[in-house]
Scaffold this motif. Structure first.
Motif, PDB file in Angstrom:
ATOM      1  N   ASN A 152      40.001  43.384  38.025  1.00 53.48           N
ATOM      2  CA  ASN A 152      39.976  43.718  38.440  1.00 53.48           C
ATOM      3  C   ASN A 152      40.994  44.735  38.982  1.00 53.48           C
ATOM      4  O   ASN A 152      41.762  44.511  40.240  1.00 53.48           O
ATOM      5  N   PRO A 153      42.047  45.481  38.251  1.00 50.15           N
ATOM      6  CA  PRO A 153      43.149  45.576  38.388  1.00 50.15           C
ATOM      7  C   PRO A 153      43.410  46.909  39.995  1.00 50.15           C
ATOM      8  O   PRO A 153      44.404  46.588  40.153  1.00 50.15           O
ATOM      9  N   PHE A 154      42.521  47.189  39.922  1.00 53.67           N
ATOM     10  CA  PHE A 154      42.106  48.125  41.344  1.00 53.67           C
ATOM     11  C   PHE A 154      42.084  47.977  42.439  1.00 53.67           C
ATOM     12  O   PHE A 154      42.088  48.862  43.865  1.00 53.67           O
ATOM     13  N   SER A 169      31.343  47.927  41.172  1.00 51.99           N
ATOM     14  CA  SER A 169      32.300  48.561  40.112  1.00 51.99           C
ATOM     15  C   SER A 169      33.504  46.964  39.046  1.00 51.99           C
ATOM     16  O   SER A 169      33.522  46.679  38.103  1.00 51.99           O
ATOM     17  N   LYS A 218      41.845  39.269  39.855  1.00 50.32           N
ATOM     18  CA  LYS A 218      42.961  40.754  40.399  1.00 50.32           C
ATOM     19  C   LYS A 218      43.330  41.236  38.946  1.00 50.32           C
ATOM     20  O   LYS A 218      43.197  42.494  38.593  1.00 50.32           O
ATOM     21  N   ALA A 249      33.889  51.092  45.917  1.00 44.53           N
ATOM     22  CA  ALA A 249      33.833  50.247  44.683  1.00 44.53           C
ATOM     23  C   ALA A 249      33.592  49.053  44.084  1.00 44.53           C
ATOM     24  O   ALA A 249      33.718  48.848  43.097  1.00 44.53           O
TER      25      ALA A 249
END
Ligand code: NAD
Length: 281
Positions: free
Chosen positions: A155-157, A179, A152, A176
């Protein structure tokens, strides 16, 4: 010595009771079907057909960053639901049978740790455990929970989707995934892998020999919720049959072992095992 009273249903139940009678050194082999009622789906349906996309292959995970990105992307999403699954009545009754010295060893092909959560002590996680992550270079173990936090942070998304697939990952659109920043070992920079045996990898020979030994010393093998399509589990069924041990399988559907297993008990394991709870004396 185990004896049973039963006021119960028909045939399948009686077959199970007859199989368990007088057992005191039983080996149990479980597969994905025993956890199906806990919300973790199986790979194969009752006819033995594969009903999932292709599973991760060990060599692809080790050689392709893209495979690791896809794995961790899906795993991030499915982990919370997988980790919070609770044991089924079947898991609990197996633990009771161990405490009553009917069951000696539980061998599970599952990676969900639900036997241990139910209280079983003598368990072999044949294909590893999903709640641990291992560095493939320095062999350091990290908890899967800690890796979730790292994923997390990097990769905050990412978001936790809530559904769960057999590997503890989830079926989510993968747009996604590429990425994703994949975490590596904080000690040595090595590849982090869930501590499970992916398809194409092998089980430690020492573990296999330990299970063969138990089968040889034991008084039978009860298989619950496995299609036995994976050789890794099937070999124990075959070994027990070769040694003339009583073998039974609880499964609503078909399995690869059906031609050689002497007691085929067709049904849902929770329905068949639940009436036995607290019924041993
Ligand atoms: P499988 O998916 O090949 O077969 C599941 C079997 O369970 C089927 O034969 C089905 O008829 C039976 N089943 C379904 N519901 C049942 C119920 N209520 N009671 C009894 N049986 C029921 O699973 P497998 O043979 O374990 O092999 C698949 C591999 O996938 C394993 O090696 C395991 O590592 C992995 N896996 C693990 C999990 C988990 O950890 N919970 C889940 C899925 C797959």
């Amino acid at each position: 010595m185990a004896k049973f009273t039963s006021n119960t249903r028909p045939n399948q139940q009686q077959q199970l009771i007859a199989f368990l009678r007088d057992k005191q050194n039983l080996t149990i082999l479980t597969g994905a079907g025993i956890s199906a009622g806990c919300g973790i789906p199986t790979y194969r349906d009752e006819a033995g057909n594969w009903r999932r996309p292709d599973p991760i292959q060990h060599k692809d995970f080790m050689s392709q960053n893209e495979t690791r990105q896809r794995y961790w992307f899906r795993s991030f999403s499915g982990w919370p639901a997988f980790a919070s699954a609770l044991p089924s009545p079947s898991h609990r009754i197996i633990a009771e049978m161990e405490s009553l010295k009917i069951v000696k060893l539980v061998v599970t092909q599952n990676v969900d740790r639900l036997h241990q959560k139910a209280g079983s002590l003598n368990v072999v996680d044949l294909h590893g455990r999903l709640d641990e992550v291992i560095c493939m270079s320095c062999a350091e173990f990290i908890s899967r929970q800690a890796v979730q936090k790292t994923l997390k942070r990097l990769n905050p998304f990412l978001f936790e989707h809530g559904n769960v697939a057999p590997d503890g990952d989830a079926d989510v659109p993968e747009d996604a995934a590429l990425s994703m920043v994949v975490p590596c070992c904080s000690s040595c920079g090595g590849i982090l892998k869930p501590n499970v045996v992916f398809f194409g990898d092998t089980v430690d020979k020492v573990i296999v020999q330990r299970i063969y030994q138990q089968i040889a010393n034991g008084d039978g093998l009860l298989i619950i919720g496995s299609s036995l399509q994976v050789f890794s589990g099937y070999r124990f069924c075959r070994r027990a049959v070769q040694q003339g041990k009583p073998v039974a399988s609880i499964n609503p559907g078909l399995s690869r072992g059906d031609d050689i297993i002497d007691t085929l008990i067709r049904g849902n394991s929770d329905e068949l095992l639940s009436p036995l709870a607290h019924n041993f004396y």
